[in-house]
Design a protein around this motif. Structure first.
Motif, PDB file in Angstrom:
ATOM      1  N   ARG A  26      36.375  12.583 -22.095  1.00 59.60           N
ATOM      2  CA  ARG A  26      35.576  11.887 -23.107  1.00 59.60           C
ATOM      3  C   ARG A  26      36.179  12.062 -24.487  1.00 59.60           C
ATOM      4  O   ARG A  26      36.288  11.107 -25.261  1.00 59.60           O
ATOM      5  N   ASP A  27      36.607  13.277 -24.812  1.00 58.55           N
ATOM      6  CA  ASP A  27      37.228  13.529 -26.111  1.00 58.55           C
ATOM      7  C   ASP A  27      38.508  12.715 -26.282  1.00 58.55           C
ATOM      8  O   ASP A  27      38.746  12.124 -27.328  1.00 58.55           O
ATOM      9  N   THR A  31      35.181   7.909 -26.374  1.00 59.95           N
ATOM     10  CA  THR A  31      33.981   7.162 -26.011  1.00 59.95           C
ATOM     11  C   THR A  31      33.222   7.916 -24.932  1.00 59.95           C
ATOM     12  O   THR A  31      33.810   8.707 -24.198  1.00 59.95           O
ATOM     13  N   ASP A  32      31.923   7.662 -24.847  1.00 62.78           N
ATOM     14  CA  ASP A  32      31.112   8.268 -23.796  1.00 62.78           C
ATOM     15  C   ASP A  32      31.159   7.463 -22.505  1.00 62.78           C
ATOM     16  O   ASP A  32      30.712   7.922 -21.467  1.00 62.78           O
ATOM     17  N   ASP A  33      31.659   6.250 -22.560  1.00 61.40           N
ATOM     18  CA  ASP A  33      31.700   5.380 -21.389  1.00 61.40           C
ATOM     19  C   ASP A  33      33.054   5.499 -20.708  1.00 61.40           C
ATOM     20  O   ASP A  33      34.038   4.899 -21.137  1.00 61.40           O
ATOM     21  N   LEU A  34      33.085   6.287 -19.643  1.00 63.84           N
ATOM     22  CA  LEU A  34      34.322   6.524 -18.908  1.00 63.84           C
ATOM     23  C   LEU A  34      34.340   5.652 -17.667  1.00 63.84           C
ATOM     24  O   LEU A  34      33.378   5.632 -16.903  1.00 63.84           O
ATOM     25  N   ILE A  65      24.858  13.561 -17.575  1.00 62.44           N
ATOM     26  CA  ILE A  65      25.583  12.300 -17.456  1.00 62.44           C
ATOM     27  C   ILE A  65      24.623  11.234 -16.956  1.00 62.44           C
ATOM     28  O   ILE A  65      23.535  11.542 -16.457  1.00 62.44           O
ATOM     29  N   SER A  73      28.869   7.761 -17.761  1.00 65.44           N
ATOM     30  CA  SER A  73      28.637   7.851 -19.188  1.00 65.44           C
ATOM     31  C   SER A  73      28.117   9.236 -19.507  1.00 65.44           C
ATOM     32  O   SER A  73      27.149   9.689 -18.912  1.00 65.44           O
ATOM     33  N   ASP A  74      28.760   9.936 -20.432  1.00 67.35           N
ATOM     34  CA  ASP A  74      28.382  11.288 -20.802  1.00 67.35           C
ATOM     35  C   ASP A  74      27.256  11.211 -21.820  1.00 67.35           C
ATOM     36  O   ASP A  74      27.339  10.460 -22.773  1.00 67.35           O
ATOM     37  N   SER A  77      26.438  13.848 -26.254  1.00 68.36           N
ATOM     38  CA  SER A  77      26.672  13.660 -27.690  1.00 68.36           C
ATOM     39  C   SER A  77      25.429  13.218 -28.402  1.00 68.36           C
ATOM     40  O   SER A  77      24.442  12.865 -27.869  1.00 68.36           O
TER      41      SER A  77
END
Length: 77
Positions: A26-27, A31-34, A65, A73-74, A77
């Motif tokens: 993610r970092d 983005t949070d959408d992997l 998640i 999506s994480d 955050s």
């Protein structure tokens, strides 16, 4: 005690590794959408795809998640 013996399995032992790996991804992605498939995650973590399914379900139930058929999506955050 089947649950305890299951938790001692290799997939359960890799739970912290998978969380770290997803956070690192993610970092790097910014983005949070992997857009990872379970097959890809299993390959990267050296586990069976079914282990990824079970672990992802656990992470989703813990609110860490969100996933469905499609991307992960994480939600930290």
């Amino acid at each position: 005690m089947p649950a305890r013996s299951n938790c001692a399995s290799r997939s359960c032992a890799r739970a912290p590794t998978s969380r770290r790996w997803l956070l690192r991804a993610r970092d790097l992605a910014g983005t949070d959408d992997l857009q990872f498939t379970q097959e890809f995650l299993a390959e990267m973590l050296g586990v069976k795809r079914t282990s990824v399914t079970l672990h992802a379900r656990t992470l989703q139930q813990a609110g860490m998640i969100k996933y469905s058929r499609g991307p992960y999506s994480d939600h930290q955050s």
